[in-house]
Design a protein around this motif. Structure first.
Motif, PDB file in Angstrom:
ATOM      1  N   GLY A  75       1.013  -1.373  -0.301  1.00 41.06           N
ATOM      2  CA  GLY A  75      -0.219  -0.192   0.135  1.00 41.06           C
ATOM      3  C   GLY A  75       1.004   0.937   0.287  1.00 41.06           C
ATOM      4  N   LEU A  76       2.115   1.379  -0.888  1.00 44.85           N
ATOM      5  CA  LEU A  76       2.776   2.437  -0.534  1.00 44.85           C
ATOM      6  C   LEU A  76       2.379   3.525  -1.365  1.00 44.85           C
ATOM      7  CD1 LEU A  76       6.474   0.510  -0.221  1.00 44.85           C
ATOM      8  CD2 LEU A  76       4.664   1.686   1.029  1.00 44.85           C
ATOM      9  N   ASP A  77       2.284   4.752  -1.234  1.00 44.52           N
ATOM     10  CA  ASP A  77       1.897   5.700  -2.551  1.00 44.52           C
ATOM     11  C   ASP A  77       2.861   5.103  -3.838  1.00 44.52           C
ATOM     12  OD1 ASP A  77       0.184   7.546  -0.693  1.00 44.52           O
ATOM     13  OD2 ASP A  77       1.455   7.686   0.009  1.00 44.52           O
ATOM     14  N   PHE A  78       4.471   5.555  -2.793  1.00 49.71           N
ATOM     15  CA  PHE A  78       5.095   5.171  -4.729  1.00 49.71           C
ATOM     16  C   PHE A  78       5.818   4.263  -4.000  1.00 49.71           C
ATOM     17  CE2 PHE A  78       9.044   5.321  -6.769  1.00 49.71           C
ATOM     18  CZ  PHE A  78       8.216   5.474  -8.710  1.00 49.71           C
ATOM     19  N   THR A  79       6.379   3.097  -5.411  1.00 52.77           N
ATOM     20  CA  THR A  79       7.426   1.621  -5.207  1.00 52.77           C
ATOM     21  C   THR A  79       7.610   1.225  -6.454  1.00 52.77           C
ATOM     22  OG1 THR A  79       6.522  -0.453  -4.602  1.00 52.77           O
ATOM     23  CG2 THR A  79       4.731   0.401  -5.552  1.00 52.77           C
ATOM     24  N   CYS A  80       8.590   0.766  -6.985  1.00 51.35           N
ATOM     25  CA  CYS A  80       9.484  -0.042  -7.414  1.00 51.35           C
ATOM     26  C   CYS A  80       9.494  -1.627  -7.841  1.00 51.35           C
ATOM     27  CB  CYS A  80      10.755   0.294  -7.977  1.00 51.35           C
ATOM     28  SG  CYS A  80      11.251  -0.383  -9.352  1.00 51.35           S
ATOM     29  N   VAL A  81       8.733  -2.431  -8.373  1.00 49.38           N
ATOM     30  CA  VAL A  81       8.695  -3.566  -8.199  1.00 49.38           C
ATOM     31  C   VAL A  81       9.809  -4.634  -8.851  1.00 49.38           C
ATOM     32  CG1 VAL A  81       7.335  -5.651  -8.521  1.00 49.38           C
ATOM     33  CG2 VAL A  81       6.654  -3.573  -7.455  1.00 49.38           C
ATOM     34  N   ASP A  82      10.913  -5.126  -8.750  1.00 48.08           N
ATOM     35  CA  ASP A  82      11.570  -5.692  -9.613  1.00 48.08           C
ATOM     36  C   ASP A  82      11.556  -7.393  -9.320  1.00 48.08           C
ATOM     37  OD1 ASP A  82      13.445  -3.571  -8.836  1.00 48.08           O
ATOM     38  OD2 ASP A  82      14.341  -4.568  -7.761  1.00 48.08           O
ATOM     39  N   ILE A 116      10.612  10.539 -18.280  1.00 48.00           N
ATOM     40  CA  ILE A 116       9.832  10.738 -16.348  1.00 48.00           C
ATOM     41  C   ILE A 116       9.627  11.770 -15.072  1.00 48.00           C
ATOM     42  CG2 ILE A 116       7.955   9.974 -15.343  1.00 48.00           C
ATOM     43  CD1 ILE A 116       7.704   7.262 -17.603  1.00 48.00           C
ATOM     44  N   ASP A 117       9.524  12.312 -14.678  1.00 54.40           N
ATOM     45  CA  ASP A 117       9.981  13.300 -13.910  1.00 54.40           C
ATOM     46  C   ASP A 117       9.227  12.374 -12.581  1.00 54.40           C
ATOM     47  OD1 ASP A 117      10.356  15.324 -11.645  1.00 54.40           O
ATOM     48  OD2 ASP A 117      10.795  17.060 -12.991  1.00 54.40           O
ATOM     49  N   VAL A 118       9.892  11.872 -12.304  1.00 51.71           N
ATOM     50  CA  VAL A 118       8.896  11.089 -10.999  1.00 51.71           C
ATOM     51  C   VAL A 118       9.005  12.580 -10.001  1.00 51.71           C
ATOM     52  CG1 VAL A 118       8.399   9.098  -9.498  1.00 51.71           C
ATOM     53  CG2 VAL A 118       9.516   8.929 -11.312  1.00 51.71           C
ATOM     54  N   ALA A 119       9.283  13.559  -9.524  1.00 53.09           N
ATOM     55  CA  ALA A 119       9.468  13.845  -8.760  1.00 53.09           C
ATOM     56  C   ALA A 119       8.247  15.233  -8.713  1.00 53.09           C
ATOM     57  CB  ALA A 119      10.710  14.455  -7.800  1.00 53.09           C
ATOM     58  N   GLU A 120       8.344  16.136  -9.636  1.00 49.87           N
ATOM     59  CA  GLU A 120       6.745  16.272 -10.033  1.00 49.87           C
ATOM     60  C   GLU A 120       6.041  16.104 -10.613  1.00 49.87           C
ATOM     61  OE1 GLU A 120       7.209  19.844 -10.369  1.00 49.87           O
ATOM     62  OE2 GLU A 120       8.741  20.178 -10.533  1.00 49.87           O
ATOM     63  N   ALA A 121       5.876  14.692 -10.063  1.00 50.01           N
ATOM     64  CA  ALA A 121       3.803  13.425 -10.327  1.00 50.01           C
ATOM     65  C   ALA A 121       4.737  13.142  -9.218  1.00 50.01           C
ATOM     66  CB  ALA A 121       4.884  12.856 -11.501  1.00 50.01           C
ATOM     67  N   PHE A 122       5.312  12.844  -8.327  1.00 54.07           N
ATOM     68  CA  PHE A 122       5.057  12.920  -6.791  1.00 54.07           C
ATOM     69  C   PHE A 122       4.167  13.786  -5.985  1.00 54.07           C
ATOM     70  CE2 PHE A 122       6.654   9.340  -3.545  1.00 54.07           C
ATOM     71  CZ  PHE A 122       6.265  10.013  -2.307  1.00 54.07           C
ATOM     72  N   VAL A 123       5.186  14.454  -6.322  1.00 55.29           N
ATOM     73  CA  VAL A 123       4.629  16.470  -5.798  1.00 55.29           C
ATOM     74  C   VAL A 123       2.802  16.250  -6.167  1.00 55.29           C
ATOM     75  CG1 VAL A 123       5.006  18.688  -4.842  1.00 55.29           C
ATOM     76  CG2 VAL A 123       7.134  17.271  -4.688  1.00 55.29           C
ATOM     77  N   ALA A 124       3.119  16.534  -7.428  1.00 57.86           N
ATOM     78  CA  ALA A 124       1.643  17.269  -8.122  1.00 57.86           C
ATOM     79  C   ALA A 124       0.207  15.789  -6.830  1.00 57.86           C
ATOM     80  CB  ALA A 124       1.462  16.242  -8.862  1.00 57.86           C
ATOM     81  N   TYR A 125       0.928  14.592  -6.630  1.00 57.59           N
ATOM     82  CA  TYR A 125       0.040  13.591  -6.318  1.00 57.59           C
ATOM     83  C   TYR A 125      -0.063  13.949  -4.961  1.00 57.59           C
ATOM     84  CZ  TYR A 125      -1.285   8.848  -3.666  1.00 57.59           C
ATOM     85  OH  TYR A 125      -1.527   8.055  -2.806  1.00 57.59           O
TER      86      TYR A 125
END
Length: 306
Positions: free
Chosen positions: A255-262, A290-299
């Protein structure tokens, strides 16, 4: 709106996320937990910001957790426990530290994945060296993995078929001297790459490959270590929907807000190695722009707005 980034001063992903928060809110706050002070009677969690000024994390509106330590270690668990105090006092934390706690320890992550039926490489966990030797002989080639690590640091490839009995015993004893719990995973033929499949707010964001050209020192096309710390490079990858679905199923229990699955793609089908709360920013940037930082802050701002 006062939002701080929990990260590492000077680390690229922490700095770019703090920059994005600063642009969105007008105040840039980057705190490092290595000098945190939890004052329970006062109800404060104090950390220095990028200028050395103390910040009470319990007095903020939100926290964005990028890193909690420079390297993986059991101390990460203690720092995440401290972050539970601002969360308990109503500070919105992205991602919730209680949820991150479930995957920082490799064993905890593996048990959760196994419990929901996610396909994992054949794996044995034991503290008994004799049981470890049995597993290594059964697997043939296996990776010994520390419970707290990233980018394959501290991992060791053991080829049981190429070692005599005494050499195999020494390999196990040497690893266990640093790692009391023996986490043993059968080595897979990754065919030179594995994937990072990323999600933000439960929605698919993108996938990158970590690719490593085969060479004599890395066991040819069956190279087990594609990490960028060992010469791997990021490359774009467009997975089929079934791989996205598998990665989503692996990340969902946390249930994380941002995650990466290997994810590894092998001749025997896909396998999941782990779920990460911290990786993915650089991989998506390098592979897809992809600018994940910008997307993360917008989210985060959308979530805070309710």
């Amino acid at each position: 709106m006062r939002i701080a980034v929990v990260g590492i001063h000077g680390a690229w992903s922490s700095e770019v996320l703090a920059d994005a928060v600063g642009r969105a809110t007008g105040e840039r706050i980057l705190v490092d937990l290595d000098r945190a002070r939890l004052d329970l009677p006062g109800g404060r969690l104090l950390c220095p910001d990028q200028l050395g000024r103390p910040v009470d994390l319990c007095a903020l509106d939100a926290l964005c957790v990028k890193k909690v330590a420079r390297s993986y270690s059991p101390e990460m668990l203690d720092r995440l426990e401290m972050l539970r105090i601002p969360a308990a006092r109503g500070v919105r934390v992205f991602s919730d530290p209680a949820r991150i706690l479930r995957l920082v320890d490799r064993l905890a992550c593996t048990v959760t994945l196994a419990s929901v039926g996610v396909p994992l490489p054949p794996t044995t966990i034991t503290e008994d060296p004799e049981q470890a030797l049995d597993a290594l002989r059964a697997y043939g080639r296996a990776i010994l993995k520390p419970l707290f690590t990233s980018k394959a640091r501290g991992m060791a490839l053991v080829d049981a078929e190429a070692l005599d009995a005494a050499e195999l015993v020494r390999a196990v004893a040497g690893f266990q001297a640093r790692n009391p719990v023996l986490y043993i995973q059968k080595a897979l033929d990754l065919r030179g790459q594995d994937l990072g499949v990323c999600f933000l707010g439960g929605q698919y964001l993108g996938t990158y490959a970590r690719r490593k050209e085969p060479d004599a020192q890395d066991d040819g096309p069956a190279a087990w270590n594609t990490s960028t710390a060992s010469g791997g490079r990021y490359a774009p990858f467009e997975p089929p929907q079934d791989i996205i679905d598998l990665a989503w199923r692996a990340g969902a229990p946390f249930g994380l807000d941002f995650t990466c699955v290997d994810v590894a793609l092998t001749a025997d089908g896909p396998y999941v190695f782990e779920v990460s709360a911290f990786g993915g920013f650089r991989g998506l940037k390098a592979a897809h722009g992809i600018d994940v930082a910008e997307a993360f802050v917008a989210y985060a701002l959308k979530e805070l707005a309710g």
